[in-house]
Scaffold this motif. Structure first.
Motif, mmCIF file in Angstrom:
data_model
loop_
_atom_site.group_PDB
_atom_site.id
_atom_site.type_symbol
_atom_site.label_atom_id
_atom_site.label_comp_id
_atom_site.label_asym_id
_atom_site.label_seq_id
_atom_site.Cartn_x
_atom_site.Cartn_y
_atom_site.Cartn_z
ATOM 1 N N TYR A 118 0.856 -1.184 0.000
ATOM 2 C CA TYR A 118 0.000 0.000 0.000
ATOM 3 C C TYR A 118 0.899 1.244 0.000
ATOM 4 O O TYR A 118 1.705 1.433 0.921
ATOM 5 C CB TYR A 118 -0.902 0.018 1.235
ATOM 6 N N HIS A 145 1.138 5.568 -0.530
ATOM 7 C CA HIS A 145 0.368 6.813 -0.542
ATOM 8 C C HIS A 145 0.388 7.440 -1.934
ATOM 9 O O HIS A 145 1.396 7.399 -2.655
ATOM 10 C CB HIS A 145 0.945 7.790 0.473
ATOM 11 N N ASP A 146 -0.726 8.026 -2.281
ATOM 12 C CA ASP A 146 -0.925 8.591 -3.610
ATOM 13 C C ASP A 146 0.171 9.586 -3.995
ATOM 14 O O ASP A 146 0.585 9.647 -5.157
ATOM 15 C CB ASP A 146 -2.300 9.277 -3.666
ATOM 16 N N GLU A 155 -6.259 -3.707 -6.762
ATOM 17 C CA GLU A 155 -7.345 -3.334 -5.859
ATOM 18 C C GLU A 155 -7.834 -4.542 -5.084
ATOM 19 O O GLU A 155 -7.699 -5.682 -5.535
ATOM 20 C CB GLU A 155 -8.525 -2.736 -6.644
ATOM 21 N N ARG A 215 -2.905 1.813 -4.299
ATOM 22 C CA ARG A 215 -2.855 3.239 -3.993
ATOM 23 C C ARG A 215 -3.803 3.561 -2.833
ATOM 24 O O ARG A 215 -4.896 3.012 -2.750
ATOM 25 C CB ARG A 215 -3.281 4.037 -5.236
ATOM 26 N N TYR A 216 -3.372 4.477 -1.939
ATOM 27 C CA TYR A 216 -4.264 4.929 -0.877
ATOM 28 C C TYR A 216 -4.032 6.414 -0.626
ATOM 29 O O TYR A 216 -2.999 6.979 -1.011
ATOM 30 C CB TYR A 216 -4.067 4.121 0.405
ATOM 31 N N THR A 217 -4.999 7.049 0.043
ATOM 32 C CA THR A 217 -4.871 8.472 0.380
ATOM 33 C C THR A 217 -5.001 8.738 1.878
ATOM 34 O O THR A 217 -4.409 9.679 2.388
ATOM 35 C CB THR A 217 -5.941 9.306 -0.353
ATOM 36 N N ASP A 218 -5.753 7.906 2.593
ATOM 37 C CA ASP A 218 -6.015 8.123 4.019
ATOM 38 C C ASP A 218 -5.263 7.073 4.838
ATOM 39 O O ASP A 218 -5.513 5.869 4.693
ATOM 40 C CB ASP A 218 -7.519 8.058 4.300
ATOM 41 N N VAL A 232 -6.242 3.057 5.550
ATOM 42 C CA VAL A 232 -5.460 1.983 4.953
ATOM 43 C C VAL A 232 -5.123 0.903 5.986
ATOM 44 O O VAL A 232 -4.931 -0.269 5.634
ATOM 45 C CB VAL A 232 -4.181 2.532 4.283
ATOM 46 N N ARG A 279 -7.949 -1.407 5.760
ATOM 47 C CA ARG A 279 -7.881 -2.195 4.528
ATOM 48 C C ARG A 279 -6.832 -3.299 4.663
ATOM 49 O O ARG A 279 -7.042 -4.435 4.228
ATOM 50 C CB ARG A 279 -7.551 -1.303 3.339
#
Length: 477
Positions: free
Chosen positions: A293, A295-296, A374, A393-396, A400, A403
């Motif tokens: 994972y 970060h974007d 995904e 990809r993750y943003t938060d 994550v 997830r």
């Protein structure tokens, strides 16, 4: 000291029962995954051979359990010395049947690590615990050996995992019957021969054979504990068949480890650590990164750095100089890796590098980086156990963690960040038996290792692992 065979060649591989070679009526070829050609013949033991091995172990148990702690320690140290001396013989054999390179983190490293683990385990002790000692009385807890331990080992680290199973058991005073994977039994047979040059006859026995041997072991009334490293599916079967005799269990099962890269890292600085955290032993490692994972804000940069490493990695026959990755070990695993990558591709994932095996000979699958992976893709949701890394990809950051934990497996996990304290807090939120910071898969003999959820029962290594090879007796005076 047991009398074992010292001959070499395909015909020399035999089961060892009560310290002696045990001829079998049949054998089965062991194939070199780099060429598809036979390396040697695995003896095909029977359930009757298993019975004989268990009988030998049970007969040897009283004397071995009564041996002094110092004698058992000295024996383990002597095994470590002899195993180290045998690296020139064992490493090429291990490469031939398993496929990993001889150098680097390959066969020589594995045999050396098995010797080092054996030496460390020899030094472990389980002294009597005193819980109370006053005018009202004294309470002691003594650790005693269990009896006969049954071991079933996998094909990814055949000798090292055999040492993880056997040495703590005998250090604690137990006797062992081991069944190695039919894909990689030969170096394990040699390892057991070395052990039998040191230990009394019957303390460690090996019975190779078909799957029926493993099923009979877990149900055998003469086996007091099962230790198994392998798939969760097989672990469930062992638990079920062991229930009838209420065996003790140590199960190190499948992993689908998550690694989380925080936005403060330098992609170039962490790329090599991430790569080898995923591709050690060609990705055929329970505790390696299976889901990455990122970060974007640094996603593309990390993918580019990993792709460059994967494209440049030397892959080939492990006997060739400079090779860093060998083949996938067997045809079934090779086909599974291909299938999962193609399913991900069809679902919209991008194959940045690799993803197209050359077609043989040998089960060579190139180091593959899969972007835009995904949840819902089998490549992410299931353990693929090969040279492939899906990047998600993750943003938060908080989201994550949830997830990463949304998986039935719980073996290992890691967090990568320049902020060690923040990484520590996040790592402690991961639902896994072992968590690392800025590294992954660094298993060591002084740190307990085991899975939670469906990744296993119990732990190995250190005092906690040694204790799992004993039963406690409370003495009240």
């Amino acid at each position: 000291m047991a009398d074992t065979a010292t001959a070499t060649g395909a015909d020399a591989f035999q089961n060892i029962i009560n310290g002696r070679p045990a001829p079998t009526a049949g054998s089965q070829p062991v194939l070199d995954p780099a060429t598809g050609t036979p390396v040697g013949q695995m003896p095909l033991g029977t359930v009757e051979d298993l019975d004989a091995a268990v009988d030998a172990a049970r007969a040897a148990f009283p004397a071995w359990a009564a041996a002094s702690d110092a004698d058992r320690q000295a024996a383990c140290l002597k095994i470590a010395d002899r195993l180290e001396q045998a690296i020139p013989e064992l490493a090429p054999l291990l490469t031939a049947e398993q496929g990993k390179p001889i150098g680097g983190f390959g066969s020589q490293w594995e045999i050396g690590a098995a010797a080092a683990w054996t030496r460390h385990t020899a030094g472990l002790e389980l002294p009597v615990s005193v819980l109370q000692d006053n005018n009202e009385g004294r309470v002691e807890v003594h650790r005693k050996p269990i009896g006969v331990v049954g071991s079933i080992t996998p094909w990814n680290f055949p000798v090292l995992i055999a040492a993880w199973h056997i040495i703590p058991a005998v250090r604690a005073g137990n006797c062992v019957v081991i069944k190695p994977s039919p894909n990689t039994p030969l170096a394990t047979i040699r390892f057991v021969e070395i052990i039998n040059q040191v230990l009394p006859a019957g303390v460690v026995n090996i019975v190779c054979g078909a799957d029926e041997i493993g099923a009979a072991m877990s149900a055998h009334p003469g086996i007091d504990k099962m230790v198994f490293t392998g798939s969760t599916g097989t672990g469930r079967k062992i638990m079920a068949s062991a229930a009838e005799t209420v065996k003790r269990l140590t199960l190190e099962l499948g992993g689908n480890d998550a690694a989380i890269v925080l936005p403060d890292v330098d992609p170039q600085a962490v790329a090599e650590g991430l790569f080898w955290g995923a591709f050690l032993n060609n990705g055929q490692t329970c505790a390696c990164i299976k889901r990455l994972y990122v970060h974007d804000s640094i996603y593309d940069a990390v993918c580019d750095a990993l792709s460059a490493l994967a494209a440049a990695i030397p892959m080939g026959d492990g006997r060739q100089d400079g090779v860093a990755l060998g083949p996938v070990q067997n045809a079934m695993q090779f086909e599974r890796v291909k299938e999962l990558v193609e399913e991900a591709r069809a679902s919209g994932a991008r194959i940045l590098t690799g993803g197209a095996p050359s077609g043989g000979p040998g089960y060579f699958y190139p180091a593959t980086i899969v972007a835009d992976a995904e949840h819902g893709m089998r490549l992410v949701d299931e353990e693929q156990f090969g040279p492939v890394l899906p990047v998600i990809r993750y943003t938060d950051v908080e989201a994550v963690i949830a997830r990463a934990n949304d998986n039935p497996n719980g073996l290992g996990g890691s967090v990568w960040s320049q902020d060690t304290e923040r990484a520590r807090a996040l790592a402690l939120q991961l639902e896994c038996g072992t968590a690392w910071i800025n590294k992954h898969g660094m298993i060591q003999p002084n740190a307990p290792f085991g899975g939670i959820k469906q990744s296993g029962v119990g732990v190995q290594f250190a005092e906690a692992g040694l204790m799992e090879n004993t039963v406690g007796q409370t003495l009240i005076m």
